[in-house]
Design a protein around this motif. Structure first.
Motif, PDB file in Angstrom:
ATOM      1  N   PRO A   1      10.775 -82.758   3.340  1.00 32.09           N
ATOM      2  CA  PRO A   1      10.023 -83.925   3.592  1.00 32.09           C
ATOM      3  C   PRO A   1       8.723 -83.519   4.462  1.00 32.09           C
ATOM      4  N   ASN A   2       8.779 -82.533   5.036  1.00 30.92           N
ATOM      5  CA  ASN A   2       7.564 -82.044   5.794  1.00 30.92           C
ATOM      6  C   ASN A   2       6.652 -81.392   4.675  1.00 30.92           C
ATOM      7  N   LYS A   3       7.170 -80.609   3.603  1.00 27.82           N
ATOM      8  CA  LYS A   3       6.586 -80.099   2.456  1.00 27.82           C
ATOM      9  C   LYS A   3       5.539 -81.422   2.078  1.00 27.82           C
ATOM     10  N   GLU A   4       6.277 -82.297   1.755  1.00 24.32           N
ATOM     11  CA  GLU A   4       5.860 -83.324   0.822  1.00 24.32           C
ATOM     12  C   GLU A   4       4.812 -84.148   1.470  1.00 24.32           C
ATOM     13  N   LEU A   5       4.813 -84.277   2.857  1.00 25.34           N
ATOM     14  CA  LEU A   5       3.917 -84.952   3.581  1.00 25.34           C
ATOM     15  C   LEU A   5       2.643 -84.352   3.702  1.00 25.34           C
ATOM     16  N   ALA A   6       2.710 -82.914   3.868  1.00 30.24           N
ATOM     17  CA  ALA A   6       1.658 -81.854   3.776  1.00 30.24           C
ATOM     18  C   ALA A   6       0.990 -82.123   2.420  1.00 30.24           C
TER      19      ALA A   6
END
Length: 356
Positions: free
Chosen positions: A61-66
């Protein structure tokens, strides 16, 4: 990464998310530290976070957010002027006053400048101006100007409480030729500091917006017959509420009420006012408060030690390209303006880089 705090700024409503959401609809110039782009791009492509003596993988999820944030920023800057600061936003004043006597320090600034344009183009796929320098709070003296121009900057963003026009009854155009092909782009001090402090309370932010609009009208009425380019260079890292107040003020100038928007590159190229000051203040006039918060000489000695150890070590590496660029980027980060007011954290970071 040392921690996962950057994620919170990228989330909807976070500081960096809000900057993009607000800025995409405003006639602003995007002034960017390429290190931020490189860091978020690393997150989007898989990253690891320090965890005790080891490290763990960043979450999907954090990778997608970035990745989402980078995509929104890329859309926001299309058709706009982008200025790329040297990689990691080096503290020019600290380097000028305390670092240039340490061998190799100016070389780090030059490498940081060389990285700027390619990083922005690689991540955002847009060209950028790389010939701007922005000393902390726009405070300059001859040594700061010399350091800035030594790395290729031809336009230095100063402020009117540093390069002063005390003998004029009006606010002149921002661009000032200071010799050697360099231009000081003098931002208006009152407008540039209008949104500092607590902007959370509605009455405070509303007052700041009203004062900003009133000040721009007052500047216009000083010489209503003359067109002048006035630059606003606010704080480097505004909070969410500060950014919202700034956006409200810029929107308030819409419909060409008494101003027209112009980008920073065009403002720097405007015809100078022959009556405006082009005198760079003496070193003794540099603000004591800013000088006291500079990086110490020991910081630059630590950078030299790390650089020397890297040079000795890379001769035994079969793939120095996998080791040398990341460590050099880390050394650039040791010189960042973001360490102002964070002396202990800066020292810990330098030790961590040496330990690597």
């Amino acid at each position: 990464f040392q921690d996962d705090e950057l994620v919170e700024e990228l989330r909807p409503g976070g500081r960096l998310d809000e900057m993009v959401t607000l800025g995409k609809d405003l006639p602003v110039t995007w002034v960017i530290d390429p290190d931020l782009l490189a860091s978020v791009d690393a997150m989007a492509n898989g990253y690891r976070v320090k965890d005790g003596t080891g490290h763990t993988a960043g979450t999907d999820p954090n990778k997608e957010l970035a990745g989402r944030w980078l995509g929104e920023l890329e859309k926001a800057v299309q058709g706009r002027k982008v200025v790329a600061l040297p990689f990691a936003d080096p503290d020019l004043a600290s380097l000028a006053h305390r670092g240039k006597a340490v061998p190799g320090s100016l070389g780090h600034l030059q490498s940081a400048t060389a990285l700027a344009g390619s990083t922005v183009e690689t991540v955002l796929h847009v060209p950028s101006a790389t010939d701007f320098a922005w000393p902390v709070e726009g405070a300059v003296d001859p040594s700061i100007m010399a350091v800035a121009t030594s790395a290729g900057a031809r336009k230095v963003i100063a402020r009117s409480d540093s390069i002063r026009d005390d003998d004029l009854s009006y606010t002149p155009t921002a661009a000032r030729p200071i010799g050697g092909g360099a231009t000081a782009v003098v931002s208006d001090a009152e407008l540039s500091t209008a949104f500092q402090g607590d902007m959370v309370r509605a009455e405070t932010s509303t007052l700041a917006v009203q004062e900003f609009l009133a000040q721009t009208l007052a500047i216009t009425l000083e010489q209503p017959q003359d067109r002048r380019s006035v630059v606003v260079a606010p704080q480097r890292q505004p909070s969410v509420s500060q950014a919202q107040a700034m956006a409200a003020a810029v929107r308030g100038l819409g419909a060409k009420r008494w101003t027209e928007p112009i980008d920073l590159v065009a403002a720097a190229a405007a015809k100078p006012d022959p009556e405006a000051s082009t005198s760079v203040p003496r070193a003794s006039q540099y603000p004591k408060k800013l000088r006291d918060s500079e990086l110490p000489v020991d910081a630059f000695r630590d950078m030299k030690t790390t650089g020397d150890e890297l040079s000795d070590f890379k001769v035994v590496l079969s793939r120095p390209d996998r080791v040398v660029p990341p460590v050099l980027a880390a050394i650039n980060r040791e010189m960042s303006t973001s360490w102002r007011g964070r002396t202990t954290a800066a020292a810990i970071y330098r030790v961590d880089v040496q330990d690597v």
